[in-house]
Motif scaffolding. Structure first.
Motif, mmCIF file in Angstrom:
data_model
loop_
_atom_site.group_PDB
_atom_site.id
_atom_site.type_symbol
_atom_site.label_atom_id
_atom_site.label_comp_id
_atom_site.label_asym_id
_atom_site.label_seq_id
_atom_site.Cartn_x
_atom_site.Cartn_y
_atom_site.Cartn_z
ATOM 1 N N ALA A 157 24.528 -17.378 -28.001
ATOM 2 C CA ALA A 157 24.618 -16.139 -28.872
ATOM 3 C C ALA A 157 23.868 -15.136 -28.308
ATOM 4 O O ALA A 157 23.165 -14.979 -27.302
ATOM 5 N N THR A 158 24.546 -13.847 -28.411
ATOM 6 C CA THR A 158 23.992 -12.485 -28.018
ATOM 7 C C THR A 158 22.561 -12.214 -28.207
ATOM 8 O O THR A 158 22.195 -12.458 -29.524
ATOM 9 N N THR A 159 22.035 -11.807 -27.292
ATOM 10 C CA THR A 159 20.540 -11.548 -27.315
ATOM 11 C C THR A 159 20.064 -10.267 -26.325
ATOM 12 O O THR A 159 20.752 -9.961 -25.727
ATOM 13 N N GLY A 160 18.874 -9.712 -26.768
ATOM 14 C CA GLY A 160 18.484 -8.517 -26.097
ATOM 15 C C GLY A 160 17.807 -7.438 -26.999
ATOM 16 O O GLY A 160 17.875 -7.801 -28.349
ATOM 17 N N ALA A 161 17.464 -6.425 -26.254
ATOM 18 C CA ALA A 161 16.889 -5.513 -27.180
ATOM 19 C C ALA A 161 17.693 -4.748 -28.268
ATOM 20 O O ALA A 161 18.900 -4.378 -27.856
ATOM 21 N N GLY A 162 17.291 -4.678 -29.341
ATOM 22 C CA GLY A 162 18.060 -3.970 -30.444
ATOM 23 C C GLY A 162 18.853 -4.906 -30.963
ATOM 24 O O GLY A 162 19.520 -4.584 -32.241
ATOM 25 N N VAL A 163 19.169 -6.266 -30.779
ATOM 26 C CA VAL A 163 19.979 -7.006 -31.412
ATOM 27 C C VAL A 163 19.163 -7.882 -32.608
ATOM 28 O O VAL A 163 18.581 -8.739 -32.037
ATOM 29 N N THR A 164 19.349 -7.372 -33.558
ATOM 30 C CA THR A 164 18.636 -8.013 -34.602
ATOM 31 C C THR A 164 19.466 -9.074 -35.371
ATOM 32 O O THR A 164 18.690 -9.727 -36.221
ATOM 33 N N GLU A 165 20.761 -9.153 -35.602
ATOM 34 C CA GLU A 165 21.606 -10.103 -36.267
ATOM 35 C C GLU A 165 22.690 -10.209 -35.283
ATOM 36 O O GLU A 165 23.319 -9.450 -34.882
ATOM 37 N N THR A 166 23.098 -11.525 -35.471
ATOM 38 C CA THR A 166 24.146 -12.068 -34.703
ATOM 39 C C THR A 166 25.113 -12.826 -35.728
ATOM 40 O O THR A 166 24.717 -13.126 -36.662
ATOM 41 N N ALA A 167 26.264 -13.178 -35.029
ATOM 42 C CA ALA A 167 27.270 -14.110 -36.007
ATOM 43 C C ALA A 167 26.976 -15.315 -35.710
ATOM 44 O O ALA A 167 26.297 -15.716 -35.008
ATOM 45 N N PRO A 168 27.498 -16.351 -36.750
ATOM 46 C CA PRO A 168 27.285 -17.726 -36.767
ATOM 47 C C PRO A 168 27.889 -18.400 -35.588
ATOM 48 O O PRO A 168 28.586 -17.755 -34.740
ATOM 49 N N ASP A 169 27.238 -19.420 -35.105
ATOM 50 C CA ASP A 169 27.776 -20.082 -33.910
ATOM 51 C C ASP A 169 29.109 -20.858 -34.241
ATOM 52 O O ASP A 169 29.112 -21.349 -35.333
ATOM 53 N N ALA A 188 30.219 -9.598 -41.008
ATOM 54 C CA ALA A 188 29.929 -8.294 -41.430
ATOM 55 C C ALA A 188 28.628 -7.811 -40.849
ATOM 56 O O ALA A 188 27.552 -8.596 -41.411
ATOM 57 N N GLY A 189 28.298 -6.928 -40.463
ATOM 58 C CA GLY A 189 26.955 -6.608 -39.958
ATOM 59 C C GLY A 189 26.185 -7.103 -38.888
ATOM 60 O O GLY A 189 25.121 -6.539 -38.462
ATOM 61 N N ALA A 190 27.193 -7.992 -38.130
ATOM 62 C CA ALA A 190 26.474 -8.333 -37.051
ATOM 63 C C ALA A 190 26.328 -7.576 -35.823
ATOM 64 O O ALA A 190 27.540 -6.928 -35.592
ATOM 65 N N MET A 191 25.382 -7.579 -34.888
ATOM 66 C CA MET A 191 25.377 -6.897 -33.806
ATOM 67 C C MET A 191 25.922 -7.411 -32.426
ATOM 68 O O MET A 191 26.118 -6.946 -31.414
ATOM 69 N N GLY A 192 25.990 -8.796 -32.595
ATOM 70 C CA GLY A 192 26.465 -9.439 -31.335
ATOM 71 C C GLY A 192 27.086 -10.584 -31.878
ATOM 72 O O GLY A 192 26.878 -11.038 -33.106
ATOM 73 N N ASN A 193 27.765 -11.594 -31.010
ATOM 74 C CA ASN A 193 28.637 -12.580 -31.544
ATOM 75 C C ASN A 193 27.461 -13.822 -31.381
ATOM 76 O O ASN A 193 26.799 -13.729 -30.520
ATOM 77 N N GLY A 194 27.868 -14.855 -32.114
ATOM 78 C CA GLY A 194 27.161 -16.230 -32.033
ATOM 79 C C GLY A 194 27.531 -16.978 -30.691
ATOM 80 O O GLY A 194 28.262 -16.537 -29.848
#
Length: 323
Positions: free
Chosen positions: A57-69, A190-196
């Motif tokens: 899953a996407t991680t990093g500064a500013g990524v507060t919400e990701t999509a499901p795996d 919806a609303g995810a900042m990165g993919n799972g």
């Protein structure tokens, strides 16, 4: 006065030297970027991270919400290019810490390598909804990928999972050079900042044994039999009764009687054989396959960057300090 002129010249020289250094650095950066782009894998240039293999899953500064795996719960490791269906199960798990809304999983089929690849007309895809299989469109994706045109979204509560089933088939008319494929999947919400987390599964592609063509020369059509031999010509009618001969004196003892000559036998008709006819052999029509089109946009962009960098270096070398 002389001192001021020398000072001004020195200032101009330092300014020109600084400009040269900046121009050289800029040209080097452009050239390095062009070379890096040319050597980069096209799959990454197109932005489809699923092609790179299973990704966390996407991680990093500013990524507060990701999509499901998403992961493959079941899939065949070997399939046949004969149009038969091959079922795939995707397990979508929400471990984001919040309820996921509008979750849309993806399913794609990627042909690895730079050779022949599957086309949209080679792939059929269906999705199971309420126990019924529904056909979805095969869409040309990024870099040798065919994606399922599936747009259905759903909600997945935090800590729960959902299983979604797809099935696909590969046509027997697909390019013969394709011997393996890669199944791709991930999800968006919806609303995810990165993919799972994404998943990739390599599948071997086999082909049915082609039916051995009949190489024997087809038998020609049965030749017309010659006309039947005419029946034996009818024998001439019986000899007509001899008319009574007039009384004649008895011939001498040594005189002999001569028999009437027999009629000549009619010649037998000789039947002529009809010419034999043969049926022409059919010529099978060969199937045609298309070839894959290379990524021209990527090559043109890299060539433009290289030309820009080379031009900047030439301009730097031509710069001379003005006296």
């Amino acid at each position: 006065m002389r001192t001021s002129v020398i000072t001004a010249f020195a200032k101009n020289a330092r300014s020109l030297s600084g400009r040269r250094r900046l121009a050289t650095i800029a040209a080097t950066a452009v050239l390095a970027g062009g070379v890096q782009l040319m050597t980069a894998d096209s799959s990454w240039a197109c932005g489809d991270m699923r092609i790179g293999g299973p990704q966390p899953a996407t991680t990093g500064a500013g990524v507060t919400e990701t999509a499901p795996d998403v992961a493959f719960a079941s899939a065949k490791s070997t399939v046949t290019a004969d149009g038969t269906w091959n079922e795939v199960a995707l397990k979508i798990t929400n471990k984001t810490g919040t309820d996921a809304h509008g979750v849309r999983p993806t399913f794609g089929i990627h042909t690895p390598g730079d050779g022949a690849s599957l086309r949209t007309q080679d792939v059929r895809i269906q999705v199971q909804e309420n126990g019924t299989w529904k056909s979805v469109q095969s869409i040309a994706g990024c870099y040798h990928t065919v994606d399922a045109g599936y747009e259905q979204r759903q909600r997945i509560d935090n800590g729960s999972s959902v299983t979604l089933k797809f099935r696909y088939s590969i046509a027997a008319t697909s390019p013969k050079g394709v011997n393996s494929i890669e199944l791709l999947t991930d999800a968006w919400s919806a609303g995810a900042m990165g993919n799972g987390a994404t998943d990739l599964k390599t599948v071997k592609l086999t082909r049915t044994q082609a039916t051995t063509p009949n190489t024997t020369t087809p038998k020609p059509a049965e030749t017309t039999k010659p006309a039947a031999k005419p029946s034996t010509p009818a024998k001439p009618a019986a000899k007509p009764a001899e008319t009574a001969k007039p009384a004649a004196p008895k011939p001498a003892a040594d005189q002999t009687t001569t028999a009437a000559p027999k009629p000549a036998e009619a010649p037998k008709a000789t039947p002529s054989a009809a010419p034999a006819t043969t049926a022409p052999a059919g010529t099978p029509e060969l199937a045609q396959t298309g070839a894959h089109t290379p990524n021209g946009l990527l090559a043109a962009t890299a060539a433009a960057l290289l030309a820009l960098g080379a031009g900047a270096l030439i301009a730097v070398r031509r710069m001379r300090p003005q006296r």
